[in-house]
Enzyme design. Sequence first.
Site, PDB file in Angstrom:
ATOM      1  N   SER A   1      -7.864  -1.355  12.574  1.00 33.24           N
ATOM      2  CA  SER A   1      -8.714  -0.177  12.418  1.00 33.24           C
ATOM      3  C   SER A   1      -9.706  -0.029  13.557  1.00 33.24           C
ATOM      4  O   SER A   1     -10.204  -1.027  14.100  1.00 33.24           O
ATOM      5  CB  SER A   1      -9.485  -0.284  11.097  1.00 33.24           C
ATOM      6  OG  SER A   1     -10.505   0.684  11.018  1.00 33.24           O
TER       7      SER A   1
ATOM      8  N   ASP B   1       1.125  -9.290  -4.904  1.00 33.84           N
ATOM      9  CA  ASP B   1      -0.317  -9.090  -4.802  1.00 33.84           C
ATOM     10  C   ASP B   1      -0.813  -9.843  -3.569  1.00 33.84           C
ATOM     11  O   ASP B   1      -0.486 -11.027  -3.391  1.00 33.84           O
ATOM     12  CB  ASP B   1      -0.998  -9.632  -6.068  1.00 33.84           C
ATOM     13  CG  ASP B   1      -2.455  -9.228  -6.177  1.00 33.84           C
ATOM     14  OD1 ASP B   1      -3.129  -9.110  -5.133  1.00 33.84           O
ATOM     15  OD2 ASP B   1      -2.936  -9.042  -7.311  1.00 33.84           O
TER      16      ASP B   1
ATOM     17  N   TYR C   1     -15.795  -4.352   5.758  1.00 35.83           N
ATOM     18  CA  TYR C   1     -14.441  -3.840   6.002  1.00 35.83           C
ATOM     19  C   TYR C   1     -14.034  -4.083   7.444  1.00 35.83           C
ATOM     20  O   TYR C   1     -12.930  -4.592   7.710  1.00 35.83           O
ATOM     21  CB  TYR C   1     -14.391  -2.345   5.691  1.00 35.83           C
ATOM     22  CG  TYR C   1     -13.113  -1.669   6.153  1.00 35.83           C
ATOM     23  CD1 TYR C   1     -11.927  -1.827   5.450  1.00 35.83           C
ATOM     24  CD2 TYR C   1     -13.099  -0.868   7.298  1.00 35.83           C
ATOM     25  CE1 TYR C   1     -10.755  -1.205   5.865  1.00 35.83           C
ATOM     26  CE2 TYR C   1     -11.934  -0.240   7.715  1.00 35.83           C
ATOM     27  CZ  TYR C   1     -10.769  -0.416   7.009  1.00 35.83           C
ATOM     28  OH  TYR C   1      -9.607   0.189   7.429  1.00 35.83           O
TER      29      TYR C   1
ATOM     30  N   ALA D   1      -1.821  -2.204   2.790  1.00 40.51           N
ATOM     31  CA  ALA D   1      -2.713  -2.387   1.644  1.00 40.51           C
ATOM     32  C   ALA D   1      -4.045  -2.969   2.097  1.00 40.51           C
ATOM     33  O   ALA D   1      -4.095  -3.857   2.952  1.00 40.51           O
ATOM     34  CB  ALA D   1      -2.064  -3.307   0.615  1.00 40.51           C
TER      35      ALA D   1
ATOM     36  N   GLY E   1       0.813  -1.211   0.000  1.00 39.46           N
ATOM     37  CA  GLY E   1       0.000   0.000   0.000  1.00 39.46           C
ATOM     38  C   GLY E   1       0.845   1.259   0.000  1.00 39.46           C
ATOM     39  O   GLY E   1       0.430   2.293   0.522  1.00 39.46           O
TER      40      GLY E   1
ATOM     41  N   GLU F   1     -12.589   0.740  13.104  1.00 37.85           N
ATOM     42  CA  GLU F   1     -13.855   0.200  12.611  1.00 37.85           C
ATOM     43  C   GLU F   1     -14.135  -1.193  13.172  1.00 37.85           C
ATOM     44  O   GLU F   1     -15.271  -1.659  13.106  1.00 37.85           O
ATOM     45  CB  GLU F   1     -13.843   0.160  11.078  1.00 37.85           C
ATOM     46  CG  GLU F   1     -13.949   1.513  10.417  1.00 37.85           C
ATOM     47  CD  GLU F   1     -15.352   2.119  10.482  1.00 37.85           C
ATOM     48  OE1 GLU F   1     -16.336   1.354  10.541  1.00 37.85           O
ATOM     49  OE2 GLU F   1     -15.455   3.355  10.474  1.00 37.85           O
TER      50      GLU F   1
ATOM     51  N   GLN G   1      -2.333   6.885   1.107  1.00 41.09           N
ATOM     52  CA  GLN G   1      -2.057   8.004   2.011  1.00 41.09           C
ATOM     53  C   GLN G   1      -1.016   7.616   3.054  1.00 41.09           C
ATOM     54  O   GLN G   1       0.048   8.248   3.171  1.00 41.09           O
ATOM     55  CB  GLN G   1      -3.348   8.434   2.714  1.00 41.09           C
ATOM     56  CG  GLN G   1      -3.106   9.410   3.862  1.00 41.09           C
ATOM     57  CD  GLN G   1      -4.337   9.674   4.695  1.00 41.09           C
ATOM     58  OE1 GLN G   1      -4.936  10.723   4.594  1.00 41.09           O
ATOM     59  NE2 GLN G   1      -4.722   8.719   5.545  1.00 41.09           N
ATOM     60  N   ASP G   2      -1.284   6.564   3.820  1.00 40.59           N
ATOM     61  CA  ASP G   2      -0.368   6.174   4.889  1.00 40.59           C
ATOM     62  C   ASP G   2       0.959   5.676   4.335  1.00 40.59           C
ATOM     63  O   ASP G   2       2.022   5.967   4.890  1.00 40.59           O
ATOM     64  CB  ASP G   2      -1.001   5.076   5.749  1.00 40.59           C
ATOM     65  CG  ASP G   2      -2.171   5.570   6.558  1.00 40.59           C
ATOM     66  OD1 ASP G   2      -2.586   6.742   6.381  1.00 40.59           O
ATOM     67  OD2 ASP G   2      -2.687   4.794   7.386  1.00 40.59           O
TER      68      ASP G   2
END
Length: 346
Positions: A134, A56, A158, A79, A8, A136, A12-13
């Site tokens: 996260s 991947d 997610y 990622a 990733g 979340e 952003q990160d």
Amino acid sequence: MKRALITGVTGQDGSYLAEHLLRCGYEVWGLLRGQPSPHRSRISRIADDLKFVEGDLLDQSSLVAAVDRAQPDEVYNLAAISYVPMSWQQADLTGEVTGLGVLRMLEAIRMVSGIGRSGTTSMAGQIRFYQASSSEMFGKVREVPQNEDTALHPRSPYGVAKTYGHFITRNYRESFGLFAVSGILFNHESPRRGREFVTRKISRAAARISKGLQSELRLGNLDAVRDWGFAGDYVKAMHLMLQQGNPGDYVVGTGRTHSVRDAVRIAFETVGLDWSRHVVCDSRLVRPAEVDLLCADPKRARAQLGWEPTVDFDELVRMMVEADLERAEREQRDVARAPTEPEGDW
């Protein structure tokens, strides 16, 4: 010189972390899937200082080859399919990438490190692994604020996938003796945030409306509350986690909450506009299962890592709006320079 591998890296990160590790003297490798990425502009400034390897999260053998080639001291798994609304549209893919992708990377590290199924008794010289967990995962929260021991109740595909990644990381730490940690990061934003995320959607709309490029901003739940911080601060916590003597999990956040409505107000104030004249509430944008109140209890990160956020919420929103104002001004110039259609013969 230490080596780090970042999945990733164009996100952003990933871009902020790559910059931070380069400043710390690392050789930084970025994992790329091979096809052109619309987000590579985030790392264009430092691309010549990075090394890249193809891989991947859906392909176990490619991850083994990538880890073997990079020979990293540290792996940062950033990622993911990270946009919550998209996880409802592509739940299966979200599970494969955001959830099982963590397992595949852990297996790659275990295999390259030569750690057998019986585990290892020493973490000396091991590849150290960071998993981007996260807030979340807390979902339907059981307590406020949330800490490392708060029960998890995810409310989206997610969040569920991140919960799997979180627990499989812990499982590999406990079962195989891997130096594997999870950073339970609360919402963190920046001018590099994708346009689909609510904070960037707000900052971009405020800037474009102020320049006459957009007429309104449609949002869902203005009363949703989050603990928001600056991504550039949070990647420093990721790095600190892998410098500790023993692996563990850490909640990273500011401990302060703001609503979506607060973000809207500050963004439009920054450009001198009354937000109520431009924002439309659209019920179609409300999540199927809302997460209403996320607030971090970052005591462990502060005490053990010595980590502190440096950018407050108001400053963060203004930073994002100012960056989008520059983009909007460039957009205006591009429109002005665009050739007009010839009138033709009448």
